[in-house]
Design a protein around this motif. Structure first.
Motif, PDB file in Angstrom:
ATOM      1  N   PRO A  31      42.121  30.463  12.292  1.00 39.04           N
ATOM      2  CA  PRO A  31      43.752  29.732  12.540  1.00 39.04           C
ATOM      3  C   PRO A  31      43.682  28.112  12.654  1.00 39.04           C
ATOM      4  O   PRO A  31      42.841  27.823  13.487  1.00 39.04           O
ATOM      5  CB  PRO A  31      43.984  30.629  13.983  1.00 39.04           C
ATOM      6  N   ALA A  32      44.382  27.769  12.036  1.00 37.78           N
ATOM      7  CA  ALA A  32      44.281  26.426  12.013  1.00 37.78           C
ATOM      8  C   ALA A  32      44.984  25.750  13.543  1.00 37.78           C
ATOM      9  O   ALA A  32      45.755  26.403  14.283  1.00 37.78           O
ATOM     10  CB  ALA A  32      45.644  25.913  11.172  1.00 37.78           C
ATOM     11  N   GLY A  33      43.957  24.497  13.726  1.00 37.33           N
ATOM     12  CA  GLY A  33      44.987  23.759  15.433  1.00 37.33           C
ATOM     13  C   GLY A  33      44.226  25.407  16.760  1.00 37.33           C
ATOM     14  O   GLY A  33      44.726  24.619  17.691  1.00 37.33           O
ATOM     15  N   SER A  34      42.922  26.120  16.636  1.00 41.04           N
ATOM     16  CA  SER A  34      42.805  26.943  17.378  1.00 41.04           C
ATOM     17  C   SER A  34      41.497  27.144  17.685  1.00 41.04           C
ATOM     18  O   SER A  34      40.245  25.926  16.959  1.00 41.04           O
ATOM     19  CB  SER A  34      42.925  28.314  16.817  1.00 41.04           C
ATOM     20  N   ASN A  35      40.575  26.540  18.466  1.00 40.46           N
ATOM     21  CA  ASN A  35      39.638  27.436  19.294  1.00 40.46           C
ATOM     22  C   ASN A  35      39.180  29.077  18.937  1.00 40.46           C
ATOM     23  O   ASN A  35      38.183  28.656  19.744  1.00 40.46           O
ATOM     24  CB  ASN A  35      39.117  26.471  20.320  1.00 40.46           C
ATOM     25  N   ALA A  36      39.425  29.578  18.093  1.00 42.24           N
ATOM     26  CA  ALA A  36      39.324  30.390  17.560  1.00 42.24           C
ATOM     27  C   ALA A  36      37.714  30.723  16.949  1.00 42.24           C
ATOM     28  O   ALA A  36      37.438  30.370  16.121  1.00 42.24           O
ATOM     29  CB  ALA A  36      40.288  31.764  16.889  1.00 42.24           C
ATOM     30  N   ASP A  37      37.618  31.940  17.562  1.00 41.92           N
ATOM     31  CA  ASP A  37      36.321  32.508  16.516  1.00 41.92           C
ATOM     32  C   ASP A  37      36.380  32.561  15.168  1.00 41.92           C
ATOM     33  O   ASP A  37      37.586  32.399  14.737  1.00 41.92           O
ATOM     34  CB  ASP A  37      35.432  33.574  17.042  1.00 41.92           C
ATOM     35  N   TRP A  38      35.294  31.754  14.840  1.00 45.30           N
ATOM     36  CA  TRP A  38      35.358  31.895  12.784  1.00 45.30           C
ATOM     37  C   TRP A  38      34.512  33.151  12.205  1.00 45.30           C
ATOM     38  O   TRP A  38      34.074  34.277  13.098  1.00 45.30           O
ATOM     39  CB  TRP A  38      33.757  30.583  12.414  1.00 45.30           C
TER      40      TRP A  38
END
Length: 87
Positions: A31-38
């Motif tokens: 998700p754009a603008g996040s530090n979520a995993d890929w």
């Protein structure tokens, strides 16, 4: 924002990959603008998609998993599959 409206950030590792005269498109995104995993997704020439169940801490880890899968199972392992997931 609905799921269909979600914006994604794509890794620089995303793009076309050719091996043994077979081309697939690699999508490594979050998700754009996040530090979520890929998320790792591979789409074959017919548009069929393979999505990994597991997500990756870095985009490089996702790309390395793709390369390991090609080395282990071959590029043809992505062909003629309906949408499927990989563990």
């Amino acid at each position: 924002m609905t799921e269909n409206e979600q914006q994604y950030e794509f890794s620089e590792f995303s793009g076309e990959f050719v091996d043994d005269d077979i081309m697939v498109t690699i999508g490594i995104y979050r998700p754009a603008g996040s530090n979520a995993d890929w998320t790792l997704e591979v789409v074959d020439q017919e548009g069929y998609s393979t999505v990994w169940d597991d997500q990756f801490a870095t985009d490089r880890d996702a790309f390395q998993e793709f390369l390991a899968t090609v080395h282990r199972d071959g590029i043809r392992s992505f062909l003629d599959q309906s949408i499927r997931t990989v563990h």
